[in-house]
Design a protein around this motif. Structure first.
Motif, PDB file in Angstrom:
ATOM      1  N   THR A 109       0.851  -1.183   0.000  1.00 48.49           N
ATOM      2  CA  THR A 109       0.000   0.000   0.000  1.00 48.49           C
ATOM      3  C   THR A 109       0.888   1.234   0.000  1.00 48.49           C
ATOM      4  O   THR A 109       2.013   1.192   0.508  1.00 48.49           O
ATOM      5  N   PRO A 110       0.420   2.336  -0.570  1.00 46.67           N
ATOM      6  CA  PRO A 110       1.252   3.546  -0.561  1.00 46.67           C
ATOM      7  C   PRO A 110       1.510   4.021   0.867  1.00 46.67           C
ATOM      8  O   PRO A 110       0.638   3.924   1.734  1.00 46.67           O
ATOM      9  N   ASP A 111       2.700   4.519   1.112  1.00 46.52           N
ATOM     10  CA  ASP A 111       3.004   5.180   2.376  1.00 46.52           C
ATOM     11  C   ASP A 111       2.476   6.607   2.235  1.00 46.52           C
ATOM     12  O   ASP A 111       3.101   7.453   1.584  1.00 46.52           O
ATOM     13  N   TRP A 112       1.302   6.863   2.819  1.00 49.51           N
ATOM     14  CA  TRP A 112       0.645   8.143   2.613  1.00 49.51           C
ATOM     15  C   TRP A 112       1.461   9.310   3.154  1.00 49.51           C
ATOM     16  O   TRP A 112       1.284  10.449   2.714  1.00 49.51           O
ATOM     17  N   GLY A 113       2.357   9.021   4.072  1.00 53.40           N
ATOM     18  CA  GLY A 113       3.207  10.078   4.603  1.00 53.40           C
ATOM     19  C   GLY A 113       4.338  10.466   3.674  1.00 53.40           C
ATOM     20  O   GLY A 113       5.041  11.453   3.931  1.00 53.40           O
ATOM     21  N   SER A 114       4.523   9.714   2.598  1.00 49.56           N
ATOM     22  CA  SER A 114       5.628   9.989   1.675  1.00 49.56           C
ATOM     23  C   SER A 114       5.201  10.872   0.506  1.00 49.56           C
ATOM     24  O   SER A 114       5.992  11.106  -0.417  1.00 49.56           O
ATOM     25  N   GLY A 115       3.974  11.352   0.539  1.00 49.92           N
ATOM     26  CA  GLY A 115       3.477  12.150  -0.577  1.00 49.92           C
ATOM     27  C   GLY A 115       4.181  13.486  -0.727  1.00 49.92           C
ATOM     28  O   GLY A 115       4.499  14.149   0.273  1.00 49.92           O
ATOM     29  N   LYS A 116       4.432  13.870  -1.951  1.00 51.25           N
ATOM     30  CA  LYS A 116       5.004  15.182  -2.238  1.00 51.25           C
ATOM     31  C   LYS A 116       4.422  15.699  -3.538  1.00 51.25           C
ATOM     32  O   LYS A 116       4.060  14.920  -4.427  1.00 51.25           O
ATOM     33  N   ARG A 117       4.313  17.003  -3.647  1.00 49.06           N
ATOM     34  CA  ARG A 117       3.770  17.616  -4.851  1.00 49.06           C
ATOM     35  C   ARG A 117       4.898  17.845  -5.847  1.00 49.06           C
ATOM     36  O   ARG A 117       5.927  18.438  -5.520  1.00 49.06           O
ATOM     37  N   ILE A 118       4.715  17.349  -7.062  1.00 49.72           N
ATOM     38  CA  ILE A 118       5.726  17.529  -8.098  1.00 49.72           C
ATOM     39  C   ILE A 118       5.108  18.238  -9.301  1.00 49.72           C
ATOM     40  O   ILE A 118       3.920  18.094  -9.586  1.00 49.72           O
ATOM     41  N   ASP A 119       5.909  19.006  -9.992  1.00 47.65           N
ATOM     42  CA  ASP A 119       5.467  19.683 -11.204  1.00 47.65           C
ATOM     43  C   ASP A 119       5.558  18.691 -12.360  1.00 47.65           C
ATOM     44  O   ASP A 119       6.647  18.248 -12.721  1.00 47.65           O
ATOM     45  N   ALA A 120       4.412  18.335 -12.909  1.00 48.16           N
ATOM     46  CA  ALA A 120       4.370  17.306 -13.952  1.00 48.16           C
ATOM     47  C   ALA A 120       4.243  17.881 -15.352  1.00 48.16           C
ATOM     48  O   ALA A 120       4.124  17.136 -16.322  1.00 48.16           O
ATOM     49  N   ARG A 121       4.307  19.192 -15.495  1.00 48.51           N
ATOM     50  CA  ARG A 121       4.043  19.803 -16.803  1.00 48.51           C
ATOM     51  C   ARG A 121       5.044  19.375 -17.870  1.00 48.51           C
ATOM     52  O   ARG A 121       4.660  19.034 -18.994  1.00 48.51           O
ATOM     53  N   ALA A 122       6.325  19.391 -17.534  1.00 47.52           N
ATOM     54  CA  ALA A 122       7.336  19.050 -18.538  1.00 47.52           C
ATOM     55  C   ALA A 122       7.229  17.583 -18.949  1.00 47.52           C
ATOM     56  O   ALA A 122       7.348  17.247 -20.131  1.00 47.52           O
ATOM     57  N   ALA A 123       6.992  16.693 -17.970  1.00 51.79           N
ATOM     58  CA  ALA A 123       6.901  15.262 -18.264  1.00 51.79           C
ATOM     59  C   ALA A 123       5.652  14.945 -19.080  1.00 51.79           C
ATOM     60  O   ALA A 123       5.688  14.113 -19.997  1.00 51.79           O
ATOM     61  N   ILE A 124       4.550  15.602 -18.776  1.00 54.68           N
ATOM     62  CA  ILE A 124       3.329  15.407 -19.550  1.00 54.68           C
ATOM     63  C   ILE A 124       3.541  15.909 -20.982  1.00 54.68           C
ATOM     64  O   ILE A 124       3.157  15.260 -21.959  1.00 54.68           O
ATOM     65  N   ALA A 125       4.169  17.069 -21.091  1.00 58.04           N
ATOM     66  CA  ALA A 125       4.425  17.628 -22.420  1.00 58.04           C
ATOM     67  C   ALA A 125       5.324  16.701 -23.230  1.00 58.04           C
ATOM     68  O   ALA A 125       5.104  16.484 -24.427  1.00 58.04           O
ATOM     69  N   ALA A 126       6.343  16.140 -22.582  1.00 56.61           N
ATOM     70  CA  ALA A 126       7.237  15.217 -23.281  1.00 56.61           C
ATOM     71  C   ALA A 126       6.479  13.981 -23.739  1.00 56.61           C
ATOM     72  O   ALA A 126       6.700  13.476 -24.845  1.00 56.61           O
ATOM     73  N   ALA A 127       5.580  13.482 -22.898  1.00 57.25           N
ATOM     74  CA  ALA A 127       4.793  12.302 -23.258  1.00 57.25           C
ATOM     75  C   ALA A 127       3.904  12.575 -24.465  1.00 57.25           C
ATOM     76  O   ALA A 127       3.650  11.692 -25.277  1.00 57.25           O
ATOM     77  N   LEU A 128       3.466  13.811 -24.590  1.00 57.84           N
ATOM     78  CA  LEU A 128       2.601  14.190 -25.698  1.00 57.84           C
ATOM     79  C   LEU A 128       3.379  14.717 -26.894  1.00 57.84           C
ATOM     80  O   LEU A 128       2.789  15.045 -27.925  1.00 57.84           O
ATOM     81  N   GLY A 129       4.694  14.820 -26.752  1.00 58.05           N
ATOM     82  CA  GLY A 129       5.501  15.368 -27.828  1.00 58.05           C
ATOM     83  C   GLY A 129       5.204  16.828 -28.051  1.00 58.05           C
ATOM     84  O   GLY A 129       5.224  17.328 -29.178  1.00 58.05           O
ATOM     85  N   ASP A 130       4.944  17.561 -26.958  1.00 59.77           N
ATOM     86  CA  ASP A 130       4.511  18.951 -27.050  1.00 59.77           C
ATOM     87  C   ASP A 130       5.426  19.831 -26.213  1.00 59.77           C
ATOM     88  O   ASP A 130       6.321  19.354 -25.522  1.00 59.77           O
ATOM     89  N   LYS A 131       5.152  21.123 -26.235  1.00 60.14           N
ATOM     90  CA  LYS A 131       5.872  22.058 -25.387  1.00 60.14           C
ATOM     91  C   LYS A 131       5.275  22.014 -23.987  1.00 60.14           C
ATOM     92  O   LYS A 131       4.098  21.700 -23.828  1.00 60.14           O
ATOM     93  N   PRO A 132       6.062  22.340 -22.941  1.00 54.24           N
ATOM     94  CA  PRO A 132       5.524  22.352 -21.580  1.00 54.24           C
ATOM     95  C   PRO A 132       4.281  23.217 -21.501  1.00 54.24           C
ATOM     96  O   PRO A 132       4.216  24.293 -22.092  1.00 54.24           O
TER      97      PRO A 132
END
Length: 221
Positions: free
Chosen positions: A163-186
């Motif tokens: 199960t996920p360790d709920w205390g290990s959560g952190k907010r990350i900026d996913a814009r660049a990775a999503i853009a890369a997955a779509l072959g697009d600009k951030p």
């Protein structure tokens, strides 16, 4: 035709959690990345104890959105034009419930009963913990109010019980990775913002989806 772009993918992801290795969700279903299960056609058993890169996690996620979930949304609203905000909200609802084809709120909206549809979408609030997400989808669909800021909550540890360790959560900026997955600009924050084949019988991908699959093959090599 509505497509899965960075704004759409980020809005949906903001309502989910990201775990880079396979884990068991609240009812024991093996899950990976952003809510990906074996039911999607992408087998997640391969990620047990094997964390993947953020890029791979999000590449599979956006590929599944377009290949497996978006078609059902388009079909449910066939004959009616959706704004990008409406498409994003409906796709988020379907990714969470799998019920876009039978939800009363969709049928009411298509029939022209906007007030009834706005009320009926809130019938899908079981368990109660999902209420905030349903409200966000309602506000996006009916009022065009985006709620994401380009960030996703990532849980970086999994317990011995998978199960996920709920205390290990952190907010990350996913814009660049999503853009890369779509072959697009951030992507900029939304306004107030190669995966393996799902199954052997899947239709041949085209356009940006074909490019995405080629990217996955290079990553997996």
């Amino acid at each position: 035709m509505n497509i899965v772009d960075a704004d759409v993918a980020l809005e949906l992801a903001s309502h989910e959690g990201l775990v880079r290795q396979a884990y068991k969700d609240s009812v024991g279903v093996l899950t990976w990345s952003i809510g990906v299960t074996n039911a999607s056609g992408h087998k997640v058993d391969r990620y047990i104890g094997k964390p993947q890169t953020l890029e791979h996690c999000l590449a599979v996620y956006v590929w599944l959105l377009e290949a497996k979930y978006a078609p059902a949304v388009r079909s449910a609203f066939k004959g009616r034009s959706l704004t990008k905000a409406q498409f994003a909200a409906a796709l988020s609802f379907h990714y969470n419930t799998g019920a876009i084809g039978r939800a009363d709120w969709v049928k009411e909206w298509v029939a022209g009963d906007v007030a009834g549809a706005r009320k009926a979408i809130m019938n899908w609030c079981t368990p109660k913990e999902i209420t905030a997400r349903r409200m966000a989808e309602r506000d996006l669909f009916f009022d065009g109010k985006w709620s994401n800021d380009g960030r996703v909550t990532e849980y970086i540890r999994v317990t011995a019980k998978m199960t996920p360790d709920w205390g290990s959560g952190k907010r990350i900026d996913a814009r660049a990775a999503i853009a890369a997955a779509l072959g697009d600009k951030p992507a900029a924050p939304a306004p107030t913002a190669a995966p393996a084949p799902a199954n052997d019988n899947a239709p041949a991908p085209r356009g940006w989806l074909a490019a995405l699959l080629a990217l996955f093959k290079r990553i997996a090599a």
